[in-house]
Each structure stands twice: as C-alpha cells, then as structure tokens.
Design a protein around this motif. Structure first.
Motif, short mmCIF file in Angstrom:
data_model
loop_
_atom_site.label_atom_id
_atom_site.label_comp_id
_atom_site.label_asym_id
_atom_site.label_seq_id
_atom_site.Cartn_x
_atom_site.Cartn_y
_atom_site.Cartn_z
N THR A 21 0.80 -1.09 -0.16
CA THR A 21 -0.61 -0.01 -0.11
C THR A 21 0.70 1.34 0.31
N SER A 22 2.08 1.04 1.03
CA SER A 22 2.48 2.36 1.19
C SER A 22 3.87 2.66 -0.15
N ARG A 23 4.38 1.56 -0.16
CA ARG A 23 5.26 1.54 -1.00
C ARG A 23 6.22 1.36 -0.66
N ARG A 24 6.44 1.73 0.56
CA ARG A 24 7.94 1.75 1.39
C ARG A 24 8.56 0.46 1.32
N LEU A 25 10.10 0.33 1.59
CA LEU A 25 11.02 -0.20 1.24
C LEU A 25 10.65 -1.01 3.26
N TRP A 26 11.01 -2.25 3.22
CA TRP A 26 11.32 -2.85 4.19
C TRP A 26 12.75 -4.00 4.32
N ALA A 27 13.24 -3.83 3.17
CA ALA A 27 14.25 -4.77 2.92
C ALA A 27 14.70 -4.32 1.84
N VAL A 28 15.96 -4.88 1.33
CA VAL A 28 17.11 -4.42 -0.03
C VAL A 28 18.27 -5.35 -0.03
N GLU A 29 18.70 -5.80 -1.18
CA GLU A 29 19.89 -6.69 -0.74
C GLU A 29 20.39 -6.30 -2.58
N GLU A 30 21.57 -5.71 -2.95
CA GLU A 30 21.70 -5.16 -4.00
C GLU A 30 23.09 -4.95 -4.30
N GLN A 31 23.97 -4.80 -5.18
CA GLN A 31 25.01 -4.57 -5.45
C GLN A 31 25.22 -3.17 -5.82
N ALA A 32 25.78 -2.31 -5.38
CA ALA A 32 26.06 -0.99 -5.46
C ALA A 32 26.36 -0.92 -7.21
N TRP A 33 27.56 -1.56 -7.55
CA TRP A 33 27.68 -1.78 -8.88
C TRP A 33 28.56 -2.14 -9.47
N PRO A 34 29.05 -2.59 -11.39
CA PRO A 34 29.42 -4.04 -11.18
C PRO A 34 30.86 -3.56 -10.29
N ASP A 35 31.04 -5.11 -9.94
CA ASP A 35 32.03 -4.99 -8.87
C ASP A 35 31.92 -4.24 -7.70
N GLY A 36 31.16 -3.87 -7.52
CA GLY A 36 31.05 -2.19 -6.16
C GLY A 36 30.42 -3.44 -5.06
N PRO A 37 30.64 -3.32 -3.56
CA PRO A 37 29.87 -3.58 -2.50
C PRO A 37 28.45 -3.91 -2.99
N GLU A 38 28.38 -5.92 -2.31
CA GLU A 38 26.53 -6.05 -2.42
C GLU A 38 26.70 -5.48 -1.02
N ILE A 39 25.31 -4.56 -0.29
CA ILE A 39 25.06 -4.26 0.83
C ILE A 39 23.84 -4.27 0.96
N ARG A 40 23.50 -5.16 2.00
CA ARG A 40 21.65 -5.75 2.22
C ARG A 40 21.47 -5.38 3.51
N TRP A 41 20.42 -5.20 3.95
CA TRP A 41 19.90 -4.38 5.36
C TRP A 41 17.98 -4.41 4.92
N GLU A 42 17.40 -4.91 6.37
CA GLU A 42 15.87 -5.00 7.15
C GLU A 42 16.03 -3.95 7.59
N VAL A 43 14.83 -3.42 7.87
CA VAL A 43 14.28 -2.25 8.68
C VAL A 43 13.72 -3.15 9.99
N ALA A 44 13.97 -2.84 11.27
CA ALA A 44 13.85 -3.26 12.41
C ALA A 44 13.25 -2.48 13.34
N ARG A 45 13.30 -1.91 13.49
CA ARG A 45 11.88 -0.60 13.64
C ARG A 45 12.10 0.49 13.13
N GLN A 46 10.87 0.96 12.72
CA GLN A 46 11.45 1.91 11.58
C GLN A 46 10.88 3.20 11.88
N TRP A 47 11.51 3.84 11.27
CA TRP A 47 11.16 6.08 11.40
C TRP A 47 10.04 6.38 10.87
N TRP A 48 9.19 5.79 10.42
CA TRP A 48 8.15 6.74 9.63
C TRP A 48 6.91 6.72 10.75
#
Length: 224
Positions: A197-224
C-alpha cells in the motif's frame, strides 16, 4: 557531521540528535563505546542477536550488512526523504526513500545515486504502483581515490506480496526483482521488498555497481 575514511565530509542535519543524545552521553560518561559503534560488529552476527538488540533499542534501527561488517545500526539523522545511519569507524550509509543513496567508510564509496525516466528526473522507481523502466546513474570513489560514474538501464518486476520475517515482525511484502544493465555490458541484480500500500521499502539486497560492494539491510524499528 561525519568524516569518511578518504577525508570527504558528509554534512547531515541533526534532526535525531536530541533523540540520540541521552544514550550517547551515557556511553561517554561511563567510558564505554557509544551504541553507534558498539552494536555493529566486523563479522556477521546471528539474526537472533540482532533481533534481541533491536527489541532492546528504542530508536529507529536497521540490520545492516556491508560485507566487511554487519549488525544493528541506529538512525543518526533524518531529513525527508533522506536518512543517515552511522556504522562506526567513520562509516555511514545514506538512504533516500529507503533505497541506497550513498556510503562513507567503505573501501570504495558510493557518492551519489540518480534516477531518470524518459530523460526526466524521478524520485525512485519503486514508488510507482507498476514500476516502469528507468535509467540509474551512480558515482563512486574507487580504492585509488578516483571518481567513477556509470549509467545502467534498470527495471523492477514486483511479485505478489508474501510473508517475510524481519527482525521484529513478519510482514506481507512484495519482492521486487531489480535488474541493472550497465554500460560496458555488466548486469547486476538485487531484490527490494516493499509494502504493497505505502510502497515503502522494508528490506533491500543489491550490489551498488559492477564489482562494487554488496549491501543488504532490513528495517528493524521503522522511523516513519
């Protein structure tokens, strides 16, 4: 103000300073490390430990993994649509609308992220009900201190919502498969988990650019 390892400065409004000050002052008064550096470890911690830390922490928080360190981080500052998450050791992760925007303190740091569609700037593609193809431009500083910029053609394919276990809750979220086709022929993939509904992100897994850092996170306690 947070200083990156390379000497660049990240200036952020201290919206959250009043919230964090009592905890930070308590840490300084006792001679111990502040929670901003204390909760993040250099090795991957057990998810049960992250959940216990998140439950005991009354501040907005993420469970973050940057490859060289992982653990719970708390909100350092916010200025909508941006949030800033200190990772200790002069590190910082910046999110915009909940998506990766910039970093500091990594071996190679993301400096800026921009989205465009049909030649015009857009906020972020995942806020559309049915995301359309877009162009992503990222600028970063490599390990030698040189600035690099590269574009990618991007698309998001969102599946029906399914249950996903997060540190403090289990929510029904849409997994959106992220595909980025970069100049030069490289392709990177990731997953963005958004609330339908809100289309807010709660978790993300992505590589910032080719051969760049792979970064993952999940919202534990939201800020909104």
């Amino acid at each position: 103000m947070f200083r990156a390892a390379s000497g660049r400065l990240f200036r952020v409004p201290l919206v959250a300073a009043g919230l964090l000050a009592p905890w930070l002052l308590a840490g300084c008064a006792s001679g111990g490390a502040s929670p901003l550096t204390g909760v993040l470890s250099d090795t991957l911690g057990a998810s049960d430990d992250d959940a216990r830390l998140a439950e005991a922490t009354p501040f907005a928080s993420l469970v973050l993994d940057t490859g060289d360190r992982s653990g719970l981080v708390v909100l350092g500052a916010a200025s909508e649509p941006d949030t800033f998450w200190p990772t200790g050791n002069e590190g910082l992760i910046s999110l915009r609308h909940g998506g990766l925007q910039a970093t500091a303190g990594l071996e190679e740091d993301l400096l800026a992220t921009r989205y465009r569609r049909n030649g015009e700037a857009i906020a972020v593609p995942w806020q559309q009900p049915t995301p359309a193809p877009f162009t992503l431009t990222r600028t970063w500083e490599d390990a030698d201190g040189l600035t690099r910029t590269r574009q990618a053609r991007g698309r998001l394919a969102c599946a029906p919502a399914q249950e996903r276990e997060l540190p403090l809750a289990t929510l029904k979220l849409e997994p959106c498969a992220l595909t980025l086709e970069w100049q030069g022929g490289s392709t990177t993939e990731g997953t963005l988990w958004r609330e339908p509904t809100s289309r807010r992100l709660w978790a993300v897994e992505e590589q910032a650019w080719p051969d760049g850092p792979e970064i993952r996170w999940e919202v534990a306690r939201q800020w909104w």
